[in-house]
Each structure stands twice: as C-alpha cells, then as structure tokens.
Design a protein around this motif. Structure first.
Motif, PDB file in Angstrom:
ATOM      1  N   THR A 225      42.814-103.175 -78.142  1.00 33.19           N
ATOM      2  CA  THR A 225      44.215-102.971 -77.987  1.00 33.19           C
ATOM      3  C   THR A 225      44.905-104.005 -78.010  1.00 33.19           C
ATOM      4  O   THR A 225      46.346-104.137 -78.164  1.00 33.19           O
ATOM      5  CB  THR A 225      44.510-102.243 -76.810  1.00 33.19           C
ATOM      6  N   SER A 226      44.352-105.423 -77.548  1.00 31.80           N
ATOM      7  CA  SER A 226      45.048-106.610 -77.526  1.00 31.80           C
ATOM      8  C   SER A 226      46.045-106.817 -76.501  1.00 31.80           C
ATOM      9  O   SER A 226      47.194-107.404 -76.706  1.00 31.80           O
ATOM     10  CB  SER A 226      45.718-106.989 -79.005  1.00 31.80           C
ATOM     11  N   THR A 227      45.924-105.837 -75.551  1.00 34.73           N
ATOM     12  CA  THR A 227      47.241-105.899 -74.675  1.00 34.73           C
ATOM     13  C   THR A 227      46.349-105.423 -72.840  1.00 34.73           C
ATOM     14  O   THR A 227      45.380-104.885 -73.260  1.00 34.73           O
ATOM     15  CB  THR A 227      48.083-104.792 -74.770  1.00 34.73           C
ATOM     16  N   PHE A 228      46.771-106.093 -72.037  1.00 38.06           N
ATOM     17  CA  PHE A 228      46.247-106.014 -70.756  1.00 38.06           C
ATOM     18  C   PHE A 228      46.471-104.486 -70.100  1.00 38.06           C
ATOM     19  O   PHE A 228      46.048-104.159 -69.059  1.00 38.06           O
ATOM     20  CB  PHE A 228      46.641-106.890 -69.851  1.00 38.06           C
ATOM     21  N   VAL A 229      47.598-103.934 -70.685  1.00 38.73           N
ATOM     22  CA  VAL A 229      48.029-102.573 -70.015  1.00 38.73           C
ATOM     23  C   VAL A 229      47.063-101.387 -70.195  1.00 38.73           C
ATOM     24  O   VAL A 229      46.812-100.695 -69.322  1.00 38.73           O
ATOM     25  CB  VAL A 229      49.253-101.985 -71.050  1.00 38.73           C
ATOM     26  N   ALA A 230      46.503-101.411 -71.578  1.00 37.42           N
ATOM     27  CA  ALA A 230      45.340-100.596 -71.702  1.00 37.42           C
ATOM     28  C   ALA A 230      44.080-100.601 -70.698  1.00 37.42           C
ATOM     29  O   ALA A 230      43.799 -99.587 -70.079  1.00 37.42           O
ATOM     30  CB  ALA A 230      44.921-100.406 -73.137  1.00 37.42           C
ATOM     31  N   PRO A 231      43.519-102.045 -70.512  1.00 40.14           N
ATOM     32  CA  PRO A 231      42.588-101.872 -69.422  1.00 40.14           C
ATOM     33  C   PRO A 231      43.043-101.645 -68.187  1.00 40.14           C
ATOM     34  O   PRO A 231      42.326-101.078 -67.433  1.00 40.14           O
ATOM     35  CB  PRO A 231      41.747-103.370 -69.617  1.00 40.14           C
ATOM     36  N   ALA A 232      44.233-101.981 -67.776  1.00 34.04           N
ATOM     37  CA  ALA A 232      44.682-101.618 -66.562  1.00 34.04           C
ATOM     38  C   ALA A 232      44.770-100.104 -66.279  1.00 34.04           C
ATOM     39  O   ALA A 232      44.451 -99.668 -65.176  1.00 34.04           O
ATOM     40  CB  ALA A 232      46.052-102.169 -66.226  1.00 34.04           C
ATOM     41  N   LEU A 233      45.062 -99.419 -67.260  1.00 33.52           N
ATOM     42  CA  LEU A 233      45.263 -97.791 -67.075  1.00 33.52           C
ATOM     43  C   LEU A 233      43.836 -97.432 -66.958  1.00 33.52           C
ATOM     44  O   LEU A 233      43.916 -96.268 -66.306  1.00 33.52           O
ATOM     45  CB  LEU A 233      46.054 -97.579 -68.396  1.00 33.52           C
ATOM     46  N   VAL A 234      43.113 -97.985 -67.721  1.00 38.23           N
ATOM     47  CA  VAL A 234      41.569 -97.405 -67.613  1.00 38.23           C
ATOM     48  C   VAL A 234      41.193 -97.745 -66.316  1.00 38.23           C
ATOM     49  O   VAL A 234      40.419 -96.773 -65.675  1.00 38.23           O
ATOM     50  CB  VAL A 234      40.709 -98.031 -68.756  1.00 38.23           C
ATOM     51  N   HIS A 235      41.384 -98.956 -65.775  1.00 37.28           N
ATOM     52  CA  HIS A 235      40.856 -99.223 -64.355  1.00 37.28           C
ATOM     53  C   HIS A 235      41.418 -98.226 -63.308  1.00 37.28           C
ATOM     54  O   HIS A 235      40.999 -97.634 -62.685  1.00 37.28           O
ATOM     55  CB  HIS A 235      41.423-100.677 -64.021  1.00 37.28           C
ATOM     56  N   GLY A 236      42.790 -98.048 -63.439  1.00 41.36           N
ATOM     57  CA  GLY A 236      43.195 -97.015 -62.770  1.00 41.36           C
ATOM     58  C   GLY A 236      42.789 -95.540 -62.495  1.00 41.36           C
ATOM     59  O   GLY A 236      42.416 -94.938 -61.699  1.00 41.36           O
ATOM     60  N   VAL A 237      42.537 -94.912 -63.712  1.00 39.48           N
ATOM     61  CA  VAL A 237      41.854 -93.747 -64.284  1.00 39.48           C
ATOM     62  C   VAL A 237      40.556 -93.896 -63.165  1.00 39.48           C
ATOM     63  O   VAL A 237      40.047 -92.785 -62.556  1.00 39.48           O
ATOM     64  CB  VAL A 237      41.590 -93.326 -65.459  1.00 39.48           C
ATOM     65  N   PHE A 238      39.745 -94.680 -63.465  1.00 35.77           N
ATOM     66  CA  PHE A 238      38.285 -95.007 -63.071  1.00 35.77           C
ATOM     67  C   PHE A 238      38.485 -94.887 -61.306  1.00 35.77           C
ATOM     68  O   PHE A 238      38.083 -94.225 -60.901  1.00 35.77           O
ATOM     69  CB  PHE A 238      37.670 -96.145 -63.203  1.00 35.77           C
ATOM     70  N   ASN A 239      39.410 -95.419 -60.979  1.00 37.16           N
ATOM     71  CA  ASN A 239      39.708 -95.674 -59.310  1.00 37.16           C
ATOM     72  C   ASN A 239      40.216 -94.082 -58.966  1.00 37.16           C
ATOM     73  O   ASN A 239      39.707 -93.548 -58.046  1.00 37.16           O
ATOM     74  CB  ASN A 239      40.761 -96.475 -59.092  1.00 37.16           C
ATOM     75  N   ALA A 240      40.860 -93.599 -59.592  1.00 37.32           N
ATOM     76  CA  ALA A 240      41.396 -92.124 -59.275  1.00 37.32           C
ATOM     77  C   ALA A 240      40.260 -91.430 -59.169  1.00 37.32           C
ATOM     78  O   ALA A 240      40.069 -90.470 -58.372  1.00 37.32           O
ATOM     79  CB  ALA A 240      42.670 -91.719 -60.302  1.00 37.32           C
ATOM     80  N   VAL A 241      39.524 -91.267 -60.355  1.00 36.74           N
ATOM     81  CA  VAL A 241      38.418 -90.371 -60.424  1.00 36.74           C
ATOM     82  C   VAL A 241      37.406 -90.733 -59.175  1.00 36.74           C
ATOM     83  O   VAL A 241      37.046 -89.601 -58.333  1.00 36.74           O
ATOM     84  CB  VAL A 241      37.629 -90.603 -61.513  1.00 36.74           C
ATOM     85  N   ILE A 242      37.134 -91.894 -58.848  1.00 35.97           N
ATOM     86  CA  ILE A 242      36.221 -92.230 -57.727  1.00 35.97           C
ATOM     87  C   ILE A 242      36.921 -91.755 -56.504  1.00 35.97           C
ATOM     88  O   ILE A 242      36.178 -91.186 -55.612  1.00 35.97           O
ATOM     89  CB  ILE A 242      35.903 -93.608 -57.681  1.00 35.97           C
ATOM     90  N   PHE A 243      38.147 -91.841 -56.412  1.00 35.40           N
ATOM     91  CA  PHE A 243      38.716 -91.596 -54.943  1.00 35.40           C
ATOM     92  C   PHE A 243      39.062 -90.124 -54.719  1.00 35.40           C
ATOM     93  O   PHE A 243      39.149 -89.546 -53.690  1.00 35.40           O
ATOM     94  CB  PHE A 243      39.912 -92.700 -54.547  1.00 35.40           C
ATOM     95  N   VAL A 244      39.441 -89.478 -56.021  1.00 38.44           N
ATOM     96  CA  VAL A 244      39.922 -88.169 -55.933  1.00 38.44           C
ATOM     97  C   VAL A 244      38.846 -87.216 -55.835  1.00 38.44           C
ATOM     98  O   VAL A 244      38.705 -85.990 -55.342  1.00 38.44           O
ATOM     99  CB  VAL A 244      41.047 -87.710 -56.842  1.00 38.44           C
ATOM    100  N   ALA A 245      37.742 -87.528 -56.768  1.00 43.88           N
ATOM    101  CA  ALA A 245      36.411 -86.532 -56.787  1.00 43.88           C
ATOM    102  C   ALA A 245      35.966 -85.786 -55.668  1.00 43.88           C
ATOM    103  O   ALA A 245      35.655 -84.751 -55.403  1.00 43.88           O
ATOM    104  CB  ALA A 245      35.554 -87.208 -57.968  1.00 43.88           C
ATOM    105  N   PRO A 246      35.578 -86.955 -54.692  1.00 46.39           N
ATOM    106  CA  PRO A 246      35.098 -86.520 -53.441  1.00 46.39           C
ATOM    107  C   PRO A 246      36.050 -85.459 -52.611  1.00 46.39           C
ATOM    108  O   PRO A 246      35.637 -84.436 -51.883  1.00 46.39           O
ATOM    109  CB  PRO A 246      34.737 -87.556 -52.440  1.00 46.39           C
ATOM    110  N   LEU A 247      37.310 -85.597 -52.884  1.00 43.52           N
ATOM    111  CA  LEU A 247      38.264 -84.555 -52.167  1.00 43.52           C
ATOM    112  C   LEU A 247      37.880 -83.097 -52.795  1.00 43.52           C
ATOM    113  O   LEU A 247      38.463 -82.327 -52.002  1.00 43.52           O
ATOM    114  CB  LEU A 247      39.476 -84.971 -52.225  1.00 43.52           C
ATOM    115  N   LEU A 248      37.631 -82.915 -53.907  1.00 42.73           N
ATOM    116  CA  LEU A 248      37.494 -81.785 -54.785  1.00 42.73           C
ATOM    117  C   LEU A 248      36.343 -80.914 -54.514  1.00 42.73           C
ATOM    118  O   LEU A 248      36.292 -79.892 -54.881  1.00 42.73           O
ATOM    119  CB  LEU A 248      37.606 -82.099 -55.990  1.00 42.73           C
TER     120      LEU A 248
END
Length: 65
Positions: free
Chosen positions: A41-64
């Motif tokens: 993508t040649s932008t830091f925004v995309a990996p930052a968003l992917v990082h956020g999605v990974f973090n959300a999955v890791i922290f929200v999945a146990p709650l479900l």
C-alpha cells in the motif's frame, strides 16, 4: 524491529523461555504481515488499521465465548 519493541519490555519481567520464544515468533510473523501490507500500500495507515483489527480480535474474541 516490531518483535523487539514488543518482546523487550516483557523480558524485564523474567518470563519463562517458552513464553519469550512464543512471543518472538508471534511478533516476528505479525511484523512480517504488517511489513507486507506496507509494501503493498505504500502507506503506514493500512498496517496501522490491520494492527488495530488484530488487537480487536484478540481482546474481543474471549468476551464472546
């Protein structure tokens, strides 16, 4: 570098070597994924968003369960 910045602070707590090995492998793979996303993508925004999605999955999945 991604793995180093995530694993080093944990090393200060003297965790078991198996935990350090697991974290090093996990964060190295994640760093590779984020690097690949940046290269595509040649932008830091995309990996930052992917990082956020990974973090959300890791922290929200146990709650479900």
């Amino acid at each position: 570098m991604f793995a180093l910045f995530h694993v080093y602070p944990v090393l200060l707590l003297s965790p078991p070597i198996a935990a350090v090995a697991h974290m090093t492998l996990y964060y190295s793979v994640m760093g590779g994924i984020f690097g690949w996303v940046f290269e595509r993508t040649s932008t830091f925004v995309a990996p930052a968003l992917v990082h956020g999605v990974f973090n959300a999955v890791i922290f929200v999945a146990p709650l479900l369960t």
